[in-house]
Structures are given as structure tokens and as C-alpha cells.
Design an enzyme around this catalytic site. Structure first.
Site, PDB file in Angstrom:
ATOM      1  CG  ASP A 332      -0.165   0.063   2.527  1.00  0.00           C
ATOM      2  OD1 ASP A 332       0.992  -0.353   2.515  1.00  0.00           O
ATOM      3  OD2 ASP A 332      -0.728   0.516   3.528  1.00  0.00           O
ATOM      4  CE  LYS A 333       3.478   1.809   5.205  1.00  0.00           C
ATOM      5  NZ  LYS A 333       3.329   2.439   6.507  1.00  0.00           N
ATOM      6  CB  THR A 334       6.930   3.825  -2.162  1.00  0.00           C
ATOM      7  OG1 THR A 334       6.849   5.060  -1.442  1.00  0.00           O
ATOM      8  CG2 THR A 334       6.081   3.914  -3.411  1.00  0.00           C
TER       9      THR A 334
END
Length: 442
Positions: A332-334
Site C-alpha cells: 500500500d505504500k512505497t
């Protein structure tokens, strides 16, 4: 003086007690040696064998006999038989075998506990994120240092530059950037200003903050994380349940085969009691499912602890075990996929300067900054072996960047939002966009 006549010895038709297992020859014998041997062996059995004897009782109470039952039965049979031999029963002594078995099993038990405790230290390391003291603001405006555990909801605390935040709360005064990487996995510092929540255990940047406490104790974010780790360590996976069932069946088989071994040698084949008993204990020890009972829970406990140290929290071991069948993962996030530190990958030049000149100026300004991005720029300059000029009048611009004077000129390092007022030349950023590096000028 000991009277050797008062101790049991071989009768006219009896064979002397064999001491070969202990390495004691008749020349080293002394009056009362067997009673001294019994006393020392009793200490080893009751004290050293206590973990296995208590484990035997616990497993029988739970009606789940396992490795502790098998070890407990083996050392009890060997010790009890040897004690009866000292009291006058004809046979061999198994005190040496009993002590050796207890020592080896204790060594394995110690290694297991050491590994499990090492895994549990993940909770201790999480607890160390919280500072011991907090700067409590009194009603008259003065500041008093109090233990973090004494903070209550509604208290106002002062967080100075580079200090750890002692409790969850909301910023009521001040502005700064906060490093929350040890809790969220995101390496990028988060800007904090009035009305924004902060998390206990994170590290404040260069600014000072006044925070009103909103959560303490078990309700805090960090304690919730610790609770998840603790529950994960206590949960059981399907493989562990399978291993426990296998250990149960193997224990039953081992005890049954041990009993059958005794009956076969003693009654059917007519061998003496010590010979039959020695083989019975040997069978039970060899078939002990010690490794089977320890391998899976030990591996899972250690892996859970290592994962917690690296920021991966496992809520359910069964789900963790099923992860081996995954073929697709969506993040969901880098920040989840990064190394946790910044670096320079590309440099866009809009003037006559070279890339090395631009990086040198940026590294010079960031040399006095504690921001993670500044550390990344400095590492990149060191990697390229670029000379960094000296600066003066360094100033951090909260939430925007930093500036300094270099060779009489003011150089600013600003965030994308801070350069909205500057008109930059057109440039081709398609290659950067394909790499997931969007360039923003507005």
C-alpha cells in the site's frame, strides 16, 4: 568413622555391585561410597531433573504426554532402579547414565530457552523506544521532569529538539518534523504542526513541540504494537499443532515399545533385571521426540522475533505459515519497499552548472542538517568523492528546507511545494516518470 559393615554389600551367593559405569574401580572404593553416590545422584535427579519432572506432571494433567513425559519416565526409572541397587537389590548402577541424560537434556533445554528469550527481546527493544522521563508543563508554566509512566491524559508536555516523544498526543504549539520510521517503516520524516497527532516513541526533529497527551499505558500505539507481537508469539500454527500430535503418538509408541522391550528381555528371554532395564531406558531415550517437539515452535518464535525487530508484525502465525503459497503481493505504500534511507538517483540541471556542482552545493547546505534527506545527499556526495565547500549562516526552514551562504551567495534547498513561486524551464521527465520518480514544480 564409617563402618563398612553397616552398608549393603554382596552376600555369599551374590555378585558385587558393578561400578564400571562410573569409572570407579574397586581400588578407589571407600566405606560408604555407594551412599555418597546416592546422595549426589539424588541432587542431580531432583534439582537438575526438576524441569522434566514438573513437565511430566503438567503433561499428564493436560492428558497430552510428550517429550517431557518420556524424559521424566526414563530418568525416574534409571534413578529409582539404581537407588534400589544401593539399598540391596542385585544389579547395576545407572547413576552415570541418569546424570548424563539429565545434563544433555538440560543443555538442549537451555539452548531452547535462550533462543526463545532472544526472540522475546523484540518486545524489550520496542519498549526501549519510549523515553524514561517527560518534560511536564505545570499550571504556572514551569517545566518538571517526571517519569513517563506518571503521565495522564490531558497533560501537556514539552518535546525538545531531537528528543523522543514520550506519549501519544496532539501538537498544541510549535512546528517540527518527526521521524516515525521505527514505528511505521516510512523513512521520510513527517511534518508536525498544531492539531496534528504524534506517536509515542517517534523522534522529534530540530523544532520544539508542545503536546497534549491523548493516550497512555495500554491504549498507546506502541503498547498496541507490543500486544500484537506478544499474541503472535503465543499463537500456534497448524504445523506446530501437527508436531505436538506427532510427539504425543511417538511418546505413546516409545513407552509401549520400552515396556515390551523389558518384558521380552526379562520374562521371555530370561535375562537379568539390570540388562532388561538398561535396554528399556535406552529405547525410551532414543525414541524421545525432543527435537520434533522443539523444532517448529522454536523456529516460529525466533522468526517472529526477527520480524518484529525489522518492523514486520505478525498477528497470526497460521497466516504467516500460509504465506508460502502466495504468488502475488500488493503493497500500500512505497516506504514498505525501501531500505529506510534516502539517496540521490537523478540530478536535473537547468543552468551552466554540472551535476557535480549542483550536488556539491546541495551537500554543503545539508552538511549542518539532521534531516534524513540531508543525510542521503551527503552520502551521495561522498560516494562520488565530490569536494563539499564550506558554508556560513546555516538556517533550517521548518517544513520547507534549508539555506546557507556559500562563497557570498545564498543557496537554498527547498521542497517541491516551496518552489511553486519559481518558474523553472521546461524539461523532459518521461524517463523519470517511468521509474516512479515524478517531478513536481507546482
Amino acid at each position: 568413622m564409617w563402618d563398612n559393615s553397616s552398608f549393603p554389600g554382596p552376600g555369599p551367593n551374590e555378585q558385587p555391585i558393578e561400578r564400571s559405569h562410573l569409572g570407579i574401580s574397586d581400588g578407589l572404593a571407600f566405606p560408604g561410597d555407594l551412599w555418597a553416590l546416592l546422595a549426589l545422584s539424588s541432587i542431580v535427579f531432583f534439582y537438575g531433573g526438576r524441569p522434566f519432572l514438573t513437565g511430566l506432571v503438567d503433561e499428564l494433567r493436560q492428558r497430552q504426554p510428550g517429550m517431557m513425559t518420556l524424559i521424566g519416565v526414563a530418568i525416574t526409572v534409571a534413578y529409582a532402579y539404581s537407588a534400589f541397587v544401593v539399598l540391596g537389590l542385585e544389579g547395576k548402577l545407572f547413576f552415570w547414565e541418569t546424570a548424563t541424560l539429565i545434563d544433555l537434556m538440560l543443555l538442549g533445554h537451555w539452548i531452547e530457552m535462550r533462543s526463545v528469550m532472544g526472540a522475546s527481546r523484540a518486545l524489550e527493544e520496542l519498549a526501549r523506544l519510549m523515553p524514561a522521563d517527560a518534560h511536564l508543563i505545570q499550571e504556572d508554566g514551569s517545566i518538571k521532569d517526571v517519569p513517563t509512566a506518571e503521565l495522564s491524559v490531558g497533560d501537556r508536555i514539552r518535546i525538545k529538539s531531537s528528543e523522543k516523544i514520550p506519549a501519544d498526543g496532539v501538537v498544541v504549539e510549535g512546528a517540527s518534523t518527526v521521524d516515525e520510521s521505527m514505528l511505521t517503516g516510512e523513512s521520510r520524516s513527517v511534518a508536525k504542526s498544531e492539531g496534528v497527532e504524534v506517536v509515542g516513541g517517534s523522534v522529534n526533529g530540530r523544532g520544539a513541540l508542545t503536546v497534549e497527551v491523548t493516550k497512555t499505558g495500554d491504549e498507546s500505539y506502541l503498547n498496541q504494537v507490543m500486544k500484537l507481537v506478544r499474541e503472535a508469539e503465543q499463537s500456534k500454527s497448524r504445523t506446530q499443532d501437527l508436531a505436538n500430535r506427532a510427539a504425543l503418538y511417538l511418546t505413546i509408541v516409545a513407552l509401549s515399545v520400552g515396556a515390551l522391550t523389558f518384558v521380552a528381555w526379562f520374562w521371555w528371554l530370561g535375562r537379568d533385571l539390570s540388562f532388561a532395564l538398561e535396554r528399556t531406558v535406552t529405547v525410551m531415550v532414543i525414541t524421545c521426540p525432543h527435537a520434533l517437539g522443539l523444532a517448529i515452535p522454536l523456529v516460529v518464535a525466533v522468526s517472529t522475533g526477527i520480524a518484529a525487530k525489522r518492523g514486520l508484525l505478525i498477528r497470526d502465525r497460521a497466516a504467516f505459515e500460509r504465506a508460502r503459497s502466495l504468488d502475488t503481493m500488493v503493497f500500500d505504500k512505497t516506504g514498505t519497499l525501501t531500505e529506510g534511507r534516502f539517496g540521490v538517483t537523478d540530478i536535473l540541471v537547468f543552468g551552466a552548472e554540472s551535476e557535480e556542482d549542483v550536488l556539491a552545493l546541495a551537500a554543503a547546505v545539508e552538511a549542518d542538517s539532521e534531516h534524513p534527506i540531508a543525510a542521503g545527499i551527503l552520502r551521495s556526495a561522498e560516494k562520488r568523492k565530490i569536494h563539499v565547500p564550506k558554508t556560513r549562516s546555516f538556517q533550517a526552514i521548518i517544513g520547507k528546507g534549508a539555506q546557507a551562504i556559500i562563497d557570498g551567495s545564498q543557496v537554498q534547498i527547498l521542497s517541491p511545494k516551496a518552489v511553486e513561486a519559481f518558474a523553472l524551464p521546461e524539461h523532459d521527465s518521461a524517463a523519470l516518470l517511468k521509474q516512479g520518480k515524478p517531478w513536481r514544480t507546482s
